[in-house]
Design a protein around this motif. Structure first.
Motif, PDB file in Angstrom:
ATOM      1  N   VAL A 186       0.832  -1.200   0.000  1.00  0.00           N
ATOM      2  CA  VAL A 186       0.000   0.000   0.000  1.00  0.00           C
ATOM      3  C   VAL A 186       0.868   1.253   0.000  1.00  0.00           C
ATOM      4  N   ARG A 187       1.961   1.209   0.743  1.00  0.00           N
ATOM      5  CA  ARG A 187       2.879   2.356   0.763  1.00  0.00           C
ATOM      6  C   ARG A 187       3.476   2.586  -0.630  1.00  0.00           C
ATOM      7  N   LEU A 242       2.109   1.754  -3.512  1.00  0.00           N
ATOM      8  CA  LEU A 242       1.029   2.295  -4.341  1.00  0.00           C
ATOM      9  C   LEU A 242       0.809   3.779  -4.068  1.00  0.00           C
ATOM     10  N   ASP A 243       0.804   4.155  -2.814  1.00  0.00           N
ATOM     11  CA  ASP A 243       0.595   5.558  -2.447  1.00  0.00           C
ATOM     12  C   ASP A 243       1.701   6.448  -3.008  1.00  0.00           C
ATOM     13  N   ASN A 249      -2.763   4.305  -5.895  1.00  0.00           N
ATOM     14  CA  ASN A 249      -3.820   3.798  -5.024  1.00  0.00           C
ATOM     15  C   ASN A 249      -5.148   4.409  -5.469  1.00  0.00           C
ATOM     16  N   GLN A 281      -6.722   7.416  -3.859  1.00  0.00           N
ATOM     17  CA  GLN A 281      -6.225   8.770  -4.104  1.00  0.00           C
ATOM     18  C   GLN A 281      -6.982   9.462  -5.231  1.00  0.00           C
ATOM     19  N   GLY A 289      -9.975   1.866 -10.096  1.00  0.00           N
ATOM     20  CA  GLY A 289      -9.768   0.618  -9.388  1.00  0.00           C
ATOM     21  C   GLY A 289     -10.716  -0.443  -9.923  1.00  0.00           C
ATOM     22  N   ILE A 335      -7.609  -2.561  -7.612  1.00  0.00           N
ATOM     23  CA  ILE A 335      -6.283  -3.132  -7.811  1.00  0.00           C
ATOM     24  C   ILE A 335      -6.426  -4.635  -8.057  1.00  0.00           C
ATOM     25  N   THR A 361      -7.016  -2.261   1.134  1.00  0.00           N
ATOM     26  CA  THR A 361      -7.338  -1.691  -0.174  1.00  0.00           C
ATOM     27  C   THR A 361      -8.823  -1.747  -0.524  1.00  0.00           C
ATOM     28  N   THR A 415     -11.067  -5.222  -4.189  1.00  0.00           N
ATOM     29  CA  THR A 415      -9.743  -5.711  -4.586  1.00  0.00           C
ATOM     30  C   THR A 415      -9.861  -7.032  -5.334  1.00  0.00           C
TER      31      THR A 415
END
Length: 559
Positions: free
Chosen positions: A448-449, A451-452, A457, A460, A465, A467, A481, A485
């Protein structure tokens, strides 16, 4: 050395309150520090988040799959906690854990309340504090699933039962609050985990009645309004879920979940008879010091009504859990109230030499296991940031055992247990910090970090989406997520890329993904790779995050 004077702090209602405070302090670090855990915790949390999103508070679902294994209680509690303190969109696991820490606090307070009636308020507080600080309960207090709250509900029921029993033995009429505590605890425990609490409560009632050759006390439980109270707690949802699923919930919960655990080692969770006895020194730490004294007290003072009650609470249920083929570490937790109350009873009298020596040895043994586990985690998965936490864990665990053992051997048992509890709580908090820093185990948060940071993500609002991810189909990633997902394979990931969605591909799927992408005429851009170990399966994983063609990356990286 003089024993600490606790009486000023534990008079009346303050004893249970102080015990609950110990449980809060012991469990809070895990609640705040640990990332979402696989697999059960994240399944519970995600199912709860879907309740809040959909407004359906009857049917339980994980993504589109029915989750018909446990009753609704913990989901409702988690939903209320999230609604009051946070939001589904925050994707923060801590609010989902609030019911668990409240359950641990309830267990500690109930043990203190029972102990005050059985052995006096000092023993009651010590029992509640020991229970709240045990590694098992304080760990469950920081995990968003059923077990800490189940322990709280069962301990409340048994505390009410203990007070009813002791009133009967004294020739007094048990008052309504005792009965209400029993029936309320029973009803909550059933709403949380179905019939599991009956494995503890019913054998205790039967064993005690047979041992005493007296069933008169059972007639004083308030059956006439108690059973309707349980029905009122459990009945509305039971009716609603039966209608909503056309009886499917019960077929799955009983035939698909409970029955396999009784007849075999369900989900590979097997173990040998006696496993829980072997684990007890570790799971009870730092109260391990008092384990031999507790067992000695159970045997030598079994003629006392209070001790007899605790033996009947502990032994039948423990034997059932030992015999059952399916075994998990936390299964015996609802019996820990009896163990700590026996330990507290032992503290009120001089402790024999053999119990003191054995308790000291077991405490050192448990601390050694904790140190070994910490060193293994640091060696295999640690980073430089984990070293400080690990050092604090090792020093605190060693001090809890060494100082407690020294004081116990020198006949300062109450001071020994208080000192051991303080340092044991510090050790548990530091262990939670150590686990947080074992980054190779935190796959989902790292994904997730990544992706951010790449602006990929969907939360955002820069890319569509959901993902798509291959192989690493763990609930923790779904929780972080969202419900939509896509857990897929290489071909599915390639189709997602062609639709302009971000994808995550595990290394074993890389070649198939490249082939499928080439066939579709679409090529993604790798923006980051996360490596580590999936502790649920034991597999090493390497996951590459791909941006769809034409997507600007790095938009999410702070300036």
């Amino acid at each position: 050395m003089t024993r600490p004077d606790l009486d000023l702090w534990i008079a009346g209602w303050r004893g249970p309150l102080m015990a609950a405070l110990v449980a809060l302090i012991a469990g809070l670090p895990s609640l705040l520090l640990l990332p979402p855990l696989d697999r059960d915790e994240s399944r519970y949390a995600q199912a709860t988040s879907q309740m809040l999103e959909s407004g359906d508070y009857v049917d339980i679902r994980f993504q589109e799959d029915p989750r018909w294994k446990k009753p609704i209680g913990i989901y409702w509690m988690q939903a209320a906690a999230v609604a009051v303190t946070s939001s589904v969109e925050a994707r923060d696991i801590a609010p989902y854990r609030i019911p668990s820490i409240l359950g641990a606090m309830l267990a500690a307070a109930a043990a203190a309340w029972a102990g005050a009636a059985l052995f006096g308020r000092r023993a009651g507080f010590l029992a509640g504090a020991m229970l709240g600080a045990t590694f098992l309960l304080s760990s469950e207090a920081g995990i968003a699933k059923t077990d800490a709250m189940l322990c709280g509900a069962v301990t409340l029921a048994m505390a009410g039962l203990a007070r009813i029993y002791m009133a009967h033995r004294a020739g007094e009429a048990p008052i309504r609050p005792y009965k209400f505590a029993f029936w309320l605890g029973l009803g909550l425990s059933i709403l949380i985990k179905g019939p599991i609490s009956l494995i503890v409560i019913v054998p205790a009632m039967i064993a005690l009645s047979v041992w005493d050759r007296d069933i008169g006390w059972l007639k004083r439980l308030g059956w006439g309004w108690g059973l309707p109270l349980v029905a009122l707690i459990v009945g509305p949802w039971a009716i609603a879920i039966t209608i909503a699923t056309d009886g499917g919930f019960w077929r799955e919960a009983i035939g698909g979940d409970l029955a396999p655990k009784v007849t075999g080692a369900a989900e590979s969770h097997g173990g040998f008879p006696g496993m829980y006895l072997v684990l007890a020194p570790l799971l009870l730490f730092p109260a391990t010091l008092m384990l031999p004294a507790a067992l000695s007290t159970a045997w030598h003072r079994r003629a006392e009504p209070a001790i007899r009650f605790l033996v009947c609470w502990l032994v039948p249920a423990w034997l059932i859990f030992e015999i059952a083929p399916t075994k998990l570490w936390h299964y015996t937790l609802p019996t820990f109230g009896a163990l700590v109350l026996l330990a507290a009873a032992a503290l009120m009298q001089p402790i024999g030499r053999v119990s003191r020596i054995t308790g000291a040895v077991l405490a050192v043994f448990a601390a050694t296991l904790i140190i070994g586990i910490t060193l293994y985690g640091l060696t295999e998965f640690g980073t430089s940031t984990a070293q400080t936490w690990a050092t604090l864990t090792i020093v605190s665990a060693a001090a809890a055992a060494a100082v407690g053992a020294f004081l116990l051997l020198n006949k300062e048992a109450v001071t020994a247990i208080l000192a051991s509890l303080v340092m044991g709580i510090v050790a548990h908090a530091a262990l939670a910090g150590t686990i947080r820093q074992l980054r190779p185990l935190s796959i989902a948060p790292q994904l997730v970090r990544t992706l951010d940071q790449a602006g990929l993500n969907p939360a955002q609002g820069r890319v569509p989406g959901p993902i798509a991810i291959t192989t690493f189909h763990e609930p923790s990633f779904v929780f972080l997520t969202g419900r939509d997902t896509q857990l897929t394979d290489a071909a599915g990931a390639a189709r997602a890329l062609a639709e302009g969605r971000p994808v995550i591909v595990e290394a074993r799927d890389a070649e198939a993904f490249r082939t499928a992408s080439s066939d579709l005429g679409v090529m993604g851009r790798a923006v980051g790779t996360v490596t580590g170990q999936n502790y649920s399966s034991g597999d090493d994983v390497s996951l590459t995050v791909y941006a769809p063609p034409g997507t600007p990356t790095g938009a999410g990286v702070p300036e």
